[in-house]
Motif scaffolding. Structure first.
Motif, mmCIF file in Angstrom:
data_model
loop_
_atom_site.group_PDB
_atom_site.id
_atom_site.type_symbol
_atom_site.label_atom_id
_atom_site.label_comp_id
_atom_site.label_asym_id
_atom_site.label_seq_id
_atom_site.Cartn_x
_atom_site.Cartn_y
_atom_site.Cartn_z
ATOM 1 N N LEU A 31 -0.430 120.197 10.298
ATOM 2 C CA LEU A 31 -1.631 120.090 10.825
ATOM 3 C C LEU A 31 -2.154 119.633 12.390
ATOM 4 O O LEU A 31 -3.251 120.102 12.818
ATOM 5 C CB LEU A 31 -2.716 119.084 9.773
ATOM 6 N N HIS A 141 -7.516 119.805 13.208
ATOM 7 C CA HIS A 141 -7.251 120.532 12.020
ATOM 8 C C HIS A 141 -8.541 120.085 10.958
ATOM 9 O O HIS A 141 -8.722 118.861 10.992
ATOM 10 C CB HIS A 141 -5.952 120.666 11.567
ATOM 11 N N GLU A 142 -9.174 120.773 10.153
ATOM 12 C CA GLU A 142 -10.139 120.232 9.564
ATOM 13 C C GLU A 142 -9.844 119.661 8.399
ATOM 14 O O GLU A 142 -10.420 118.805 7.589
ATOM 15 C CB GLU A 142 -10.897 121.788 8.809
ATOM 16 N N GLU A 143 -8.371 119.615 8.051
ATOM 17 C CA GLU A 143 -7.676 118.706 6.925
ATOM 18 C C GLU A 143 -7.123 117.500 7.354
ATOM 19 O O GLU A 143 -6.446 117.062 6.757
ATOM 20 C CB GLU A 143 -6.851 119.606 6.014
ATOM 21 N N ASP A 170 -7.471 131.727 8.154
ATOM 22 C CA ASP A 170 -8.332 130.883 7.117
ATOM 23 C C ASP A 170 -8.328 129.309 7.272
ATOM 24 O O ASP A 170 -9.129 128.741 6.817
ATOM 25 C CB ASP A 170 -7.706 130.950 5.641
ATOM 26 N N ASP A 171 -7.451 128.766 8.486
ATOM 27 C CA ASP A 171 -7.461 127.571 8.615
ATOM 28 C C ASP A 171 -8.528 127.555 9.987
ATOM 29 O O ASP A 171 -8.459 127.972 10.897
ATOM 30 C CB ASP A 171 -6.272 126.976 9.152
ATOM 31 N N GLU A 173 -9.824 124.893 13.006
ATOM 32 C CA GLU A 173 -9.916 123.456 13.973
ATOM 33 C C GLU A 173 -11.206 123.155 14.322
ATOM 34 O O GLU A 173 -12.083 124.208 14.739
ATOM 35 C CB GLU A 173 -8.945 124.097 15.305
#
Length: 185
Positions: A31, A141-143, A170-171, A173
């Motif tokens: 991530l 990273h969003e997660e 699909d991920d 930042e």
């Protein structure tokens, strides 16, 4: 415990390589970094020498800052890349003004939670402001909630800009930034 925070020297590429490889083995490396351990470990020494030379003390466009523990071991790092107005960044997005871009933030797990990351950020920001940056940004990273909490703690705020990753569309930042004008008030 006393730590020393400083810019790296060009001859220190073996230590920089070792710390980067350690960072890429962190449980959240997938991530936190766009590079994998598997690709980095196969790079020749010339790759690491060039990388360190471009970000060593005295370089104008980048600076890698490290934290040394009491025994001289490198225990943390971050790099500031300068981005010029009128250019495009690594993701092909336009750069609107001179800015620093923080990348490669890592502190060894046994040295986390003691304020060392904040000291690294202070040194990186000081260098970026001295280079004339109007703002400093980073992409997260969003997660990666742990990193987002840290970035907020040191004064960075989400800008609303998102950056899709070419290798994982699909991920997302998220861009966080710290404005120089906000600090000068």
């Amino acid at each position: 415990m006393s730590y020393k925070v400083r810019s790296i020297q060009s001859h220190e590429w073996p230590q920089a390589k070792a710390l980067r490889l350690a960072a890429l083995q962190d449980p959240v490396a997938h991530l936190a970094f766009l590079e994998s351990y598997e690709s980095a470990v196969t790079q020749p020494d010339s790759f690491w020498q060039d990388r360190v030379t471009r970000a060593a003390e005295g370089a104008a466009d980048a600076q890698q800052i490290i934290a040394e523990g009491p025994d001289g071991e490198w225990v943390g790092t971050l790099t500031v890349l300068m981005e010029e107005a009128g250019t495009e960044d690594w993701a092909g997005m336009p750069v609107e003004r001179r800015q620093g871009h923080l990348v490669g933030v890592f502190v060894q797990p046994t040295h986390r939670g003691i304020g060392l990351t904040e000291v690294l950020f202070d040194a990186g920001l000081e260098w970026a402001w001295a280079q004339g940056a109007e703002r400093v940004r980073l992409i997260v990273h969003e997660e990666n909630g742990r990193a987002q909490r840290l970035y907020r703690k040191v004064g960075f705020e989400p800008t609303g800009v998102t950056v899709p990753l070419p290798q994982a569309p699909d991920d997302l930042e998220l861009e966080f930034a710290l404005e120089r004008a906000r600090l000068d008030r």
